[in-house]
Design a protein around this motif. Sequence first.
Motif, mmCIF file in Angstrom:
data_model
loop_
_atom_site.group_PDB
_atom_site.id
_atom_site.type_symbol
_atom_site.label_atom_id
_atom_site.label_comp_id
_atom_site.label_asym_id
_atom_site.label_seq_id
_atom_site.Cartn_x
_atom_site.Cartn_y
_atom_site.Cartn_z
ATOM 1 N N SER A 131 0.813 -1.184 -0.014
ATOM 2 C CA SER A 131 0.038 0.203 -0.025
ATOM 3 C C SER A 131 0.833 1.131 -0.082
ATOM 4 O O SER A 131 1.739 1.159 0.720
ATOM 5 C CB SER A 131 -1.142 -0.033 1.314
ATOM 6 N N ALA A 132 0.393 2.240 -0.741
ATOM 7 C CA ALA A 132 1.073 3.578 -0.989
ATOM 8 C C ALA A 132 0.177 4.579 -0.870
ATOM 9 O O ALA A 132 -0.549 4.974 -1.833
ATOM 10 C CB ALA A 132 1.935 3.791 -2.160
ATOM 11 N N GLY A 133 -0.606 4.830 0.442
ATOM 12 C CA GLY A 133 -1.452 5.721 0.764
ATOM 13 C C GLY A 133 -2.760 5.092 0.342
ATOM 14 O O GLY A 133 -3.156 4.008 0.876
ATOM 15 N N SER A 134 -3.460 5.540 -0.414
ATOM 16 C CA SER A 134 -4.785 4.876 -1.030
ATOM 17 C C SER A 134 -4.751 4.028 -2.395
ATOM 18 O O SER A 134 -5.577 3.252 -2.491
ATOM 19 C CB SER A 134 -5.925 5.891 -1.432
ATOM 20 N N GLU A 135 -3.407 3.821 -2.590
ATOM 21 C CA GLU A 135 -3.130 3.003 -3.966
ATOM 22 C C GLU A 135 -2.478 1.619 -3.507
ATOM 23 O O GLU A 135 -1.541 1.762 -2.463
ATOM 24 C CB GLU A 135 -2.278 3.850 -4.824
ATOM 25 N N TRP A 222 7.884 -1.354 -3.364
ATOM 26 C CA TRP A 222 7.655 -2.846 -3.832
ATOM 27 C C TRP A 222 8.920 -3.628 -3.606
ATOM 28 O O TRP A 222 8.574 -4.771 -3.133
ATOM 29 C CB TRP A 222 7.299 -2.893 -5.349
ATOM 30 N N LEU A 223 10.131 -3.144 -3.811
ATOM 31 C CA LEU A 223 11.261 -3.931 -3.607
ATOM 32 C C LEU A 223 11.468 -4.099 -2.231
ATOM 33 O O LEU A 223 11.832 -5.289 -1.862
ATOM 34 C CB LEU A 223 12.561 -3.152 -4.073
ATOM 35 N N ASN A 224 11.085 -3.073 -1.219
ATOM 36 C CA ASN A 224 11.199 -3.630 -0.011
ATOM 37 C C ASN A 224 10.252 -4.544 0.555
ATOM 38 O O ASN A 224 10.674 -5.379 1.558
ATOM 39 C CB ASN A 224 11.129 -2.233 0.954
ATOM 40 N N GLU A 225 9.187 -4.679 -0.087
ATOM 41 C CA GLU A 225 8.247 -5.762 0.468
ATOM 42 C C GLU A 225 8.832 -7.119 -0.116
ATOM 43 O O GLU A 225 8.596 -8.085 0.594
ATOM 44 C CB GLU A 225 6.906 -5.208 -0.239
ATOM 45 N N PHE A 226 9.430 -6.859 -1.279
ATOM 46 C CA PHE A 226 10.102 -8.046 -2.059
ATOM 47 C C PHE A 226 10.984 -8.817 -0.942
ATOM 48 O O PHE A 226 11.129 -10.015 -0.676
ATOM 49 C CB PHE A 226 10.443 -7.992 -3.148
#
Length: 240
Positions: A131-135, A222-226
């Motif tokens: 999640s990035a804010g509401s996106e 996204w990379l940090n989540e990966f």
Amino acid sequence: MTGCNTDCVEKPISIGFQKFGRFVGSNPWWFFLSPLLISAVLGSGFYFLEDREANDIEEQFTPVNGPAKLERQFVQQNFPLNDSVFSNQRLHTDGVYATFIAVSRSTSILTAAAFKEILSLDGKVRALNVSAGSEVLTFDGLCARRYKKCIPNRVLDVYNYYGDLFEQTELTFPFFPFGFTHLFLGYSVGGVRVNSTVLKSARAIRLFYFLKEDNRSRTDLWLNEFLRVFPSNLSPRFIK
């Protein structure tokens, strides 16, 4: 004899502080609330710190008009990237991508059981979202594309094509004829044992997930989540 007056500086300062102290004592709430309000307003800037934080080592430690930057600018002008037809050979930088290497627990990774686990991991990578804010950022929304499709890992295409016959398929290395083209397997297959050009065994498979470079703050999330997800909570039997 007339005495020497030495408080010409001390006296006006003392009077000034006296008046200021009287004013503060008469209006205490202004001086209690104002620092809190100013601190809150200025501190709100820390909300944007992560987006505006300077982590570009090249920008911080290399000359502004260094020869390498001028040469790269020439390459960018004469060999521009086409966002709709991505090619890692035309990258001007190191690129933005995630990658993982699956290593066989046995003598060879070229087995149906190992590739089924690799396909499962591939599916988990493509299903990652953050999640990035509401996106909600997904791999499909951030991936580099070629003809409107995310860049595939062609070694997985080979396995999907042959299916149960994969282990009986005679793979050639480093080039393997596949459809109307020759796939270069040197990027994806490692620790190989080859007889002439026939691939007899391999120890590892490497997969790449290229992302667009237009918005690093989004792709970094996204990379940090990966990196957070892999390799935690994974327990494959045939690969590591």
